[in-house]
Design a protein around this motif. Structure first.
Motif, short mmCIF file in Angstrom:
data_model
loop_
_atom_site.label_atom_id
_atom_site.label_comp_id
_atom_site.label_asym_id
_atom_site.label_seq_id
_atom_site.Cartn_x
_atom_site.Cartn_y
_atom_site.Cartn_z
N PRO A 1 10.54 4.14 -12.37
CA PRO A 1 10.75 4.20 -10.92
C PRO A 1 10.57 5.60 -10.37
N VAL A 2 9.89 5.66 -9.24
CA VAL A 2 9.77 6.95 -8.55
C VAL A 2 11.01 7.11 -7.70
N ARG A 3 11.69 8.25 -7.84
CA ARG A 3 12.95 8.46 -7.13
C ARG A 3 12.82 9.38 -5.93
N LEU B 1 -0.63 -5.29 -5.17
CA LEU B 1 -2.02 -5.28 -4.71
C LEU B 1 -2.41 -3.97 -4.03
N GLY B 2 -1.54 -3.47 -3.14
CA GLY B 2 -1.87 -2.26 -2.40
C GLY B 2 -2.09 -1.08 -3.33
N ALA B 3 -1.19 -0.93 -4.29
CA ALA B 3 -1.26 0.21 -5.21
C ALA B 3 -2.52 0.12 -6.06
N LEU C 1 2.53 4.31 -11.34
CA LEU C 1 3.93 4.34 -11.80
C LEU C 1 4.65 3.11 -11.24
N GLU C 2 5.23 2.32 -12.10
CA GLU C 2 5.84 1.05 -11.68
C GLU C 2 7.29 0.98 -12.16
N LYS C 3 8.14 0.53 -11.25
CA LYS C 3 9.57 0.42 -11.56
C LYS C 3 9.89 -0.75 -12.50
N SER D 1 -0.44 -16.79 6.93
CA SER D 1 -0.65 -16.71 5.48
C SER D 1 -1.89 -15.91 5.16
N GLY D 2 -1.81 -15.10 4.17
CA GLY D 2 -3.00 -14.36 3.74
C GLY D 2 -3.15 -13.01 4.41
N THR D 3 -2.42 -12.78 5.53
CA THR D 3 -2.60 -11.48 6.19
C THR D 3 -1.88 -10.37 5.40
N SER D 4 -0.89 -10.75 4.61
CA SER D 4 -0.17 -9.74 3.84
C SER D 4 -1.07 -9.19 2.73
N ASN D 5 -1.72 -10.10 2.01
CA ASN D 5 -2.67 -9.64 0.99
C ASN D 5 -3.87 -8.95 1.63
N MET D 6 -4.27 -9.44 2.80
CA MET D 6 -5.39 -8.82 3.51
C MET D 6 -5.07 -7.35 3.81
N GLY E 1 2.77 -14.81 -5.83
CA GLY E 1 2.42 -15.51 -4.60
C GLY E 1 1.30 -16.51 -4.72
N GLY E 2 0.96 -17.04 -3.56
CA GLY E 2 -0.08 -18.05 -3.46
C GLY E 2 -1.47 -17.47 -3.56
N GLY E 3 -1.59 -16.16 -3.40
CA GLY E 3 -2.89 -15.52 -3.59
C GLY E 3 -3.91 -15.85 -2.51
N GLU E 4 -3.45 -16.16 -1.31
CA GLU E 4 -4.40 -16.37 -0.22
C GLU E 4 -4.64 -15.03 0.48
N VAL E 5 -5.90 -14.77 0.79
CA VAL E 5 -6.25 -13.55 1.52
C VAL E 5 -6.98 -13.98 2.78
N GLY F 1 0.28 -1.66 2.17
CA GLY F 1 0.98 -2.92 1.88
C GLY F 1 2.26 -2.98 2.68
N ASN F 2 3.27 -3.58 2.10
CA ASN F 2 4.51 -3.80 2.84
C ASN F 2 5.34 -2.54 3.04
N SER F 3 5.00 -1.46 2.37
CA SER F 3 5.71 -0.20 2.64
C SER F 3 5.31 0.37 4.00
N GLY G 1 13.54 -0.99 -1.17
CA GLY G 1 13.45 -0.17 0.04
C GLY G 1 13.39 1.31 -0.27
N ASP G 2 12.94 1.68 -1.45
CA ASP G 2 12.88 3.10 -1.82
C ASP G 2 11.94 3.89 -0.91
N HIS G 3 10.94 3.22 -0.34
CA HIS G 3 10.01 3.92 0.56
C HIS G 3 10.73 4.43 1.80
N GLY H 1 3.62 -6.89 -9.16
CA GLY H 1 4.37 -6.97 -7.90
C GLY H 1 4.39 -8.37 -7.30
N LEU H 2 4.50 -8.37 -6.00
CA LEU H 2 4.68 -9.59 -5.23
C LEU H 2 3.47 -10.50 -5.29
N CYS H 3 2.29 -9.91 -5.31
CA CYS H 3 1.08 -10.73 -5.29
C CYS H 3 1.07 -11.67 -6.50
C1 LIG Z 1 6.19 -16.87 -3.10
C2 LIG Z 1 5.29 -15.90 -2.39
C3 LIG Z 1 4.03 -16.33 -1.96
C4 LIG Z 1 3.19 -15.43 -1.31
N1 LIG Z 1 1.95 -15.87 -0.97
C5 LIG Z 1 1.14 -15.05 -0.27
C6 LIG Z 1 -0.17 -15.48 0.12
O1 LIG Z 1 -0.63 -16.57 -0.23
N2 LIG Z 1 -0.91 -14.63 0.87
C7 LIG Z 1 -0.46 -13.39 1.25
O2 LIG Z 1 -1.16 -12.68 1.94
N3 LIG Z 1 0.74 -12.96 0.85
C8 LIG Z 1 1.54 -13.74 0.10
N4 LIG Z 1 2.75 -13.25 -0.33
C9 LIG Z 1 3.08 -11.84 -0.09
C10 LIG Z 1 2.08 -10.86 -0.76
O3 LIG Z 1 1.79 -11.24 -2.07
C11 LIG Z 1 2.50 -9.40 -0.70
O4 LIG Z 1 3.13 -9.16 0.50
C12 LIG Z 1 1.29 -8.46 -0.84
O5 LIG Z 1 0.64 -8.65 -2.06
C13 LIG Z 1 1.61 -7.02 -0.59
O6 LIG Z 1 2.19 -6.38 -1.67
P1 LIG Z 1 2.33 -4.78 -1.72
O7 LIG Z 1 1.09 -4.17 -2.26
O8 LIG Z 1 2.82 -4.29 -0.43
O9 LIG Z 1 3.47 -4.52 -2.73
P2 LIG Z 1 4.30 -5.41 -3.72
O10 LIG Z 1 3.47 -6.44 -4.34
O11 LIG Z 1 5.57 -5.76 -3.07
O12 LIG Z 1 4.54 -4.40 -4.90
C14 LIG Z 1 5.44 -3.34 -4.85
C15 LIG Z 1 5.59 -2.84 -6.26
O13 LIG Z 1 6.29 -1.62 -6.24
C16 LIG Z 1 7.25 -1.61 -7.25
N5 LIG Z 1 8.29 -0.63 -6.89
C17 LIG Z 1 9.31 -0.77 -6.00
N6 LIG Z 1 10.01 0.38 -5.91
C18 LIG Z 1 9.41 1.27 -6.74
C19 LIG Z 1 9.66 2.63 -7.08
N7 LIG Z 1 10.66 3.31 -6.53
N8 LIG Z 1 8.85 3.23 -8.01
C20 LIG Z 1 7.82 2.54 -8.58
N9 LIG Z 1 7.54 1.26 -8.30
C21 LIG Z 1 8.32 0.63 -7.37
C22 LIG Z 1 7.71 -3.03 -7.34
O14 LIG Z 1 8.30 -3.33 -8.57
C23 LIG Z 1 6.40 -3.79 -7.12
O15 LIG Z 1 5.71 -4.01 -8.31
C24 LIG Z 1 3.62 -14.10 -1.03
C25 LIG Z 1 4.87 -13.68 -1.45
C26 LIG Z 1 5.71 -14.57 -2.14
C27 LIG Z 1 7.04 -14.10 -2.61
#
Ligand SMILES: Cc1cc2nc3c(=O)[nH]c(=O)nc-3n(C[C@H](O)[C@H](O)[C@H](O)COP(=O)(O)OP(=O)(O)OC[C@H]3O[C@@H](n4cnc5c(N)ncnc54)[C@H](O)[C@@H]3O)c2cc1C
Lengths: 196, 551
Positions: free
Chosen positions: B225-227, B21-23, B40-42, B529-534, B53-57, B515-517, B289-291, B48-50
């Protein structure tokens, strides 16, 4: 209920295919996701297969019971899940090529658009999953001395989620049926090629 | 660190690393501000994680609340996030997050076609006690997304293995929540799966990926993957990625956005940073944890919030269940239903099992007298009452549970022996628990007292939807393991423009993390819940704006 049927043709005799198919040890490893099988009697066996429904892969154990042993034309079986609520049936049919075998006829009944979409779909599935392709054989076209192998499989998941599991399984099952049939034929063609 | 290549393989304005989502949010906004962007995606697929997930924002006072008759205020939202942060947030970042979350979701609705829906009746975690808390409407989710709109990406975007596909949030709760999963409308779900109509996280990512890759034509490279980051005079000017085993140098005239999630798959990093003896994850298996490594190489500062109250769970791997060839870990929600409890090795309960915010810090509890974690690992215990009604992960009632995972016995004492826990105490625990459970009470830990838990996992046909006696043989038990959901306590320190900060406290030119980086200093010591997507959406939006600003 998820049902699939796949037919493929090859320049092989029905007896050659039968000799191979009748020994499950020959083709068991060709089943997508195959992990193990264990013969319990002449008609019963226990299978462990890793099934992939796109979102996840899961190890499924099921019992297979042969219900019809009618070589060299057909083998039918029933299956029942050990760790899953599912039942099913399948059949291998081997027949010599005739001008219009059953599978080809049904294929021709589909309109051109459907056939184009299906072949595109198969192309993409192969692209994404790296699946086997028997390009040479299919290009050559059927004729005298050819046989057709048809594999039909039907699975009825049980429990409340059955409709959902069906929907998830169906595309995966089509691929499995097609791959198994093609791999059997590809292996036999390779054997024949190496003898020639 | 790699040096600048003689020639870039590709040169753009903005390199968005990751496709979560963040990217994708940063890519869309930067593109809309006339920047040339590449993703660029690994992993072999986008989302990714979204997409798992449950997709709550979570967006306090969002623009969709009025449609469900809910009212809210910015002030109430601020009070609640302040409460959640427990004093560990950077007030400037928290303020920026809150001020921009609503404009961000409105932007993506208007410019990217995301069809938001406010979820009625799902309260905040700490409703009704916490200041500024709300009974329902702050969570946004999306309407059904047609997968076919993704063109070439339709089969190259992740779908979640955790949540039934094609169920809208309002349906999930109208159908009775997770406890009633056996009674959901599976004919409808099947139809949606067949038609590739996506909901929840995969649906949400569908809208964003369509907006980026299809509507805007932003190129995305998977399995790339970005190295390493490439710098010149202290500025990040590009990356060294890998494609098909070859170096792939991509220049970034404006900047690089690290949106590559956390470090859930890097067991060592996770164990150390999260201070847990073991770590597994429900996330897609690419969050390595590449970040932290790439950021460290360019002098990025690392920041942390206390790990005690984040989104992390306990769960299990069903033997043989895999995703992309790696074991799939599921988070355990069973203990939110009646007839299920958690105990420790001593056979004692120690938490409100239905509220994961309570159980996590209690599992972490340290006994300094004996130099041990007395509540680690937790054991899930349930009985045949439970098995008759509710699933264990993907095992519906009536199926055999795998012996490798679940122990089974006719009496609690026998079960305890099989699990290696104190049998006499387990009997005593059940005797006391059952006595109150018959009346729907849990005087020891207050299970069922949070409306949020009741709504999500409780069985509302019970006097207390999260509590029911364990008195029907056979009894079942399993040892649980820590399961992260990709949301970690440590990350790169960022400023109010999402720029990564150097250990010397200046922003590193050309480097962003979202995002989570990015460390969770905007949220501080709590999670909801939802603050991560937020935060992924909001900081992606802000990073995109900063990258696209007029020079
Ligand atoms: C089961 C489950 C339910 C969830 N439900 C919710 C919810 O309802 N509400 C909520 O807010 N959050 C929820 N989350 C969490 C939420 O979806 C994510 O935390 C959020 O979307 C943030 O993601 P992000 O953008 O930080 O990166 P991520 O979605 O983690 O994406 C990171 C991407 O980077 C890629 N990557 C990694 N290393 C490299 C590299 N070196 N080079 C290139 N690409 C790379 C990965 O493959 C991945 O695609 C849930 C998570 C899970 C597992």
């Amino acid at each position: 209920m998820a049902e699939t049927e796949y037919s493929t043709m090859a320049r092989l005799s029905v007896d050659t295919i039968w000799d191979f198919v009748k020994e499950m040890d020959n083709w068991a490893p060709l089943l997508t996701g195959y992990q193990a099988h264990e013969k319990q009697s002449e008609t019963d066996s226990l299978w462990t297969v890793k099934g992939d429904v796109g979102v996840l892969a899961r190890v499924v154990k099921f019992k297979v019971h042969i219900t019809e042993w009618n070589g060299p034309e057909r083998v039918s079986f029933e299956l029942e899940g050990v760790n899953e609520l599912l039942k099913g049936q399948g059949v291998f049919i081997m027949q010599p090529y005739e001008e219009e075998p059953a599978g080809a006829a049904s294929a021709q009944r589909k309109n051109v658009f459907t056939r184009v979409v299906e072949s595109l779909l198969r192309f993409f599935l192969r692209l994404f999953r790296g699946r086997p392709e028997r390009a040479a054989a299919s290009a050559a076209g059927p004729g005298e001395g050819w046989a057709q192998l048809t594999f039909k499989l039907r699975i009825d998941p049980g429990g409340p989620m059955a409709p959902m599991i069906n929907a998830m399984m169906k595309p995966a099952m089509e691929v499995v049926a097609e791959d198994l049939s093609n791999r059997i034929i590809a292996q036999l063609e390779a054997q024949q090629g190496s003898k020639a | 660190m790699a040096s600048k290549p003689a020639r870039w393989d590709l040169e753009v304005d903005v390199v968005a690393v990751g496709s979560g989502l963040g990217a994708i949010c940063s890519a869309i906004v930067a593109h809309d501000l006339d920047q040339q962007v590449v993703v660029l995606e690994k992993a072999p697929k986008l989302g990714g994680l979204c997409a798992y997930g449950g997709g709550e924002v979570f967006v306090p006072n969002n623009h969709k609340m009025a449609e469900i008759g809910a009212t809210d205020s910015d002030e109430a939202g601020r009070q609640y996030l302040d409460f959640l942060s427990a004093g560990f947030a950077d007030p400037k970042l928290l303020g920026k997050l809150l001020d921009n979350a609503r404009p961000a979701v409105e932007y993506f609705e208007k410019e990217a076609g995301v069809k938001w829906i406010a979820v009625a009746g799902l309260p905040d975690y700490y409703y009704p006690e916490a200041p500024g808390t709300h009974p329902g409407g702050r969570y946004l989710s999306v309407d059904l997304f047609e997968g076919s709109q993704l063109g070439e990406w339709q089969h190259k975007t992740y779908l979640t293995p955790h949540i039934p596909l094609g169920v809208l949030h309002r349906e999930l709760y109208a159908w009775g929540g997770l406890a009633k999963v056996t009674e959901w409308d599976y004919e409808l779900i099947a139809e949606r799966i067949t038609n590739d109509q996506r909901s929840s996280g995969p649906g949400m990512m569908g809208y964003f990926i369509k907006a980026a890759m299809i509507d805007r034509g932003i190129p995305a490279y998977v399995e790339t993957p970005v190295r390493e980051l490439i710098t010149e005079n202290g500025r990040v000017i590009g990356v060294r990625a890998e494609r098909a085993g070859q170096d792939f140098f991509v220049g970034a005239r404006r900047g690089v956005v690290l949106a590559i999630g956390g470090y859930d798959m890097n067991k060592e990093m996770a164990r150390q940073y999260e201070a847990m003896p073991d770590w597994n994850s429900a996330a897609p298996p690419y969050l390595d944890g590449d970040h932290m490594v790439m950021g460290g190489e360019v002098g990025a500062a690392v920041a942390a919030v206390p790990p005690t109250n984040l989104a992390m769970f306990f769960g299990y791997n069903i033997p043989g269940e895999e995703h992309d060839g790696k074991p799939l870990y599921r988070t355990s929600w069973e203990c939110g239903c009646p007839h299920a409890i958690w105990v420790n090795r001593a056979g004692k309960r120690f938490c409100d099992e239905a509220f994961y915010k309570d159980y996590q810090p209690r599992v972490r509890m340290w006994d300094g007298q004996n130099q041990e974690m007395p509540n680690y690992p937790p054991f899930l215990i349930f009985d045949q009452n439970y098995r008759d009604r509710y699933p264990l992960g993907s095992f519906m009632p009536g199926t055999e549970l795998p012996e490798e995972l679940v122990k089974q016995a006719n009496t609690p004492r026998e079960l305890a022996e099989k699990l290696g826990i104190d049998g006499e105490q387990l009997e005593a625990t059940l005797e006391r628990y059952n006595r109150f459970a018959e009346k729907g009470e849990d005087p020891d830990f207050g299970s069922g007292s949070h409306p949020w838990s009741v709504r999500l996992t409780g069985d509302e046909s019970y006097p207390n939807p999260c509590v029911g006696p364990l008195n029907k043989s056979p009894y079942y038990g399993l040892r649980l393991v820590p399961v992260g959901v990709g949301i970690n306590s440590h990350g790169l320190r960022t400023n109010a423009h999402a720029q990564v900060m150097h250990v010397r406290s200046n922003p590193i030119p050309g480097l962003y993390a979202v995002g989570n980086s990015a460390a969770l200093l905007d949220l501080g010591g709590g999670y909801q819940s939802g603050t991560s997507n937020m935060r992924a959406i909001t900081w992606g939006y802000l990073a995109g704006q900063h990258l696209g600003r007029k020079a």
